[in-house]
Every structure is written in structure tokens, then in C-alpha cells.
Design a protein around this motif. Structure first.
Motif, PDB file in Angstrom:
ATOM      1  N   ALA A  82       0.837  -1.204   0.000  1.00  0.00           N
ATOM      2  CA  ALA A  82       0.000   0.000   0.000  1.00  0.00           C
ATOM      3  C   ALA A  82       0.873   1.256   0.000  1.00  0.00           C
ATOM      4  CB  ALA A  82      -0.925  -0.009   1.207  1.00  0.00           C
ATOM      5  N   PHE A  83       1.943   1.242   0.783  1.00  0.00           N
ATOM      6  CA  PHE A  83       2.881   2.370   0.802  1.00  0.00           C
ATOM      7  C   PHE A  83       3.483   2.592  -0.582  1.00  0.00           C
ATOM      8  CE2 PHE A  83       7.400   3.599   1.198  1.00  0.00           C
ATOM      9  CZ  PHE A  83       7.222   4.921   1.601  1.00  0.00           C
ATOM     10  N   HIS A  84       3.905   1.515  -1.233  1.00  0.00           N
ATOM     11  CA  HIS A  84       4.482   1.638  -2.573  1.00  0.00           C
ATOM     12  C   HIS A  84       3.471   2.187  -3.572  1.00  0.00           C
ATOM     13  CE1 HIS A  84       7.914  -1.417  -1.683  1.00  0.00           C
ATOM     14  NE2 HIS A  84       8.186  -0.211  -1.259  1.00  0.00           N
ATOM     15  N   LEU A  85       2.235   1.764  -3.454  1.00  0.00           N
ATOM     16  CA  LEU A  85       1.193   2.289  -4.354  1.00  0.00           C
ATOM     17  C   LEU A  85       0.963   3.778  -4.114  1.00  0.00           C
ATOM     18  CD1 LEU A  85      -1.357  -0.662  -4.366  1.00  0.00           C
ATOM     19  CD2 LEU A  85       0.178   0.035  -6.207  1.00  0.00           C
ATOM     20  N   LEU A  86       0.979   4.203  -2.852  1.00  0.00           N
ATOM     21  CA  LEU A  86       0.826   5.631  -2.544  1.00  0.00           C
ATOM     22  C   LEU A  86       1.986   6.447  -3.119  1.00  0.00           C
ATOM     23  CD1 LEU A  86      -0.481   5.570   1.128  1.00  0.00           C
ATOM     24  CD2 LEU A  86      -1.700   6.383  -0.890  1.00  0.00           C
ATOM     25  N   VAL A  87       3.190   5.929  -2.997  1.00  0.00           N
ATOM     26  CA  VAL A  87       4.355   6.611  -3.561  1.00  0.00           C
ATOM     27  C   VAL A  87       4.224   6.712  -5.081  1.00  0.00           C
ATOM     28  CG1 VAL A  87       6.849   6.407  -3.962  1.00  0.00           C
ATOM     29  CG2 VAL A  87       5.918   6.029  -1.671  1.00  0.00           C
ATOM     30  N   VAL A  89       1.460   6.743  -6.891  1.00  0.00           N
ATOM     31  CA  VAL A  89       0.419   7.738  -7.209  1.00  0.00           C
ATOM     32  C   VAL A  89       0.960   9.154  -7.002  1.00  0.00           C
ATOM     33  CG1 VAL A  89      -1.814   8.650  -6.455  1.00  0.00           C
ATOM     34  CG2 VAL A  89      -1.538   6.205  -6.809  1.00  0.00           C
ATOM     35  N   ALA A  90       1.681   9.366  -5.901  1.00  0.00           N
ATOM     36  CA  ALA A  90       2.249  10.693  -5.628  1.00  0.00           C
ATOM     37  C   ALA A  90       3.232  11.100  -6.720  1.00  0.00           C
ATOM     38  CB  ALA A  90       2.927  10.694  -4.255  1.00  0.00           C
TER      39      ALA A  90
END
Length: 100
Positions: A82-87, A89-90
Motif C-alpha cells: 500500500a505504501f508503494h502504491l501511494l508513492v 500515485v504521488a
């Protein structure tokens, strides 16, 4: 200024390699578990996921059916993904805003 196409290629190569390594590590851990041999520490598997191999680790977990119910490993792996996906997207939003 660095060439963005070669930087992108280097990042893609790194991500491919680290995801293959994470997949292989989980496969090796499963083989060791079946043979009752000393296992790869969960912390090592999670570190591989954290440094970019989260997708490879998750695919290995599902395909090989290894550590699918093991807590807190399962939750930590999903949190890293989830953290990697947020990064991702950012970064996509930053690149889009930067080119506007």
C-alpha cells in the motif's frame, strides 16, 4: 541534468530485479520449510519487499501459497505494498503537475 529516459530504464531494471529476488526468496523459504531446514527470516523477506520487491513478494505469496495466513507477516507485506502504491500515485501526480 540527468537523462530521464536512462534514469527510467535504470529504475525499471532495478524494480524488475528486486521483485524477482523477492519472489525467489519466498520460493526458497517455502522449499526450506518443506525440507525442515533453516528458514529465511521474515524480517529479511519484508526488507526485500520494502526496498521495492513488494509486488514480487505478494505474487510469490499467492502463487506459492506461502505465508498467506501468517500474521503479522501478511499484514506487514500488504502495508508495504500500500505504501508503494501511494508513492507511485504521488510520483505520477507530481510528474503530471510538473508538466502542466
Amino acid at each position: 541534468m540527468p537523462d530521464l529516459s536512462s534514469l527510467g530504464a535504470a529504475i525499471a531494471l532495478y524494480l524488475a530485479a528486486i521483485n524477482l529476488l523477492a519472489f525467489a526468496a519466498i520460493a526458497l523459504d517455502k522449499a526450506k520449510a518443506r525440507a525442515s531446514r533453516r528458514r529465511i527470516p521474515e524480517a529479511t523477506l519484508l526488507r526485500l519487499a520494502l526496498i521495492g520487491g513488494s509486488l514480487g513478494a505478494l505474487v510469490a505469496q499467492q502463487v506459492l501459497r506461502h505465508k498467506t495466513r501468517k500474521e503479522p507477516f501478511r499484514s506487514r507485506l500488504l502495508a508495504i505494498l500500500a505504501f508503494h502504491l501511494l508513492v507511485l500515485v504521488a510520483l505520477a501526480l507530481a510528474l503530471r503537475l510538473g508538466s502542466a
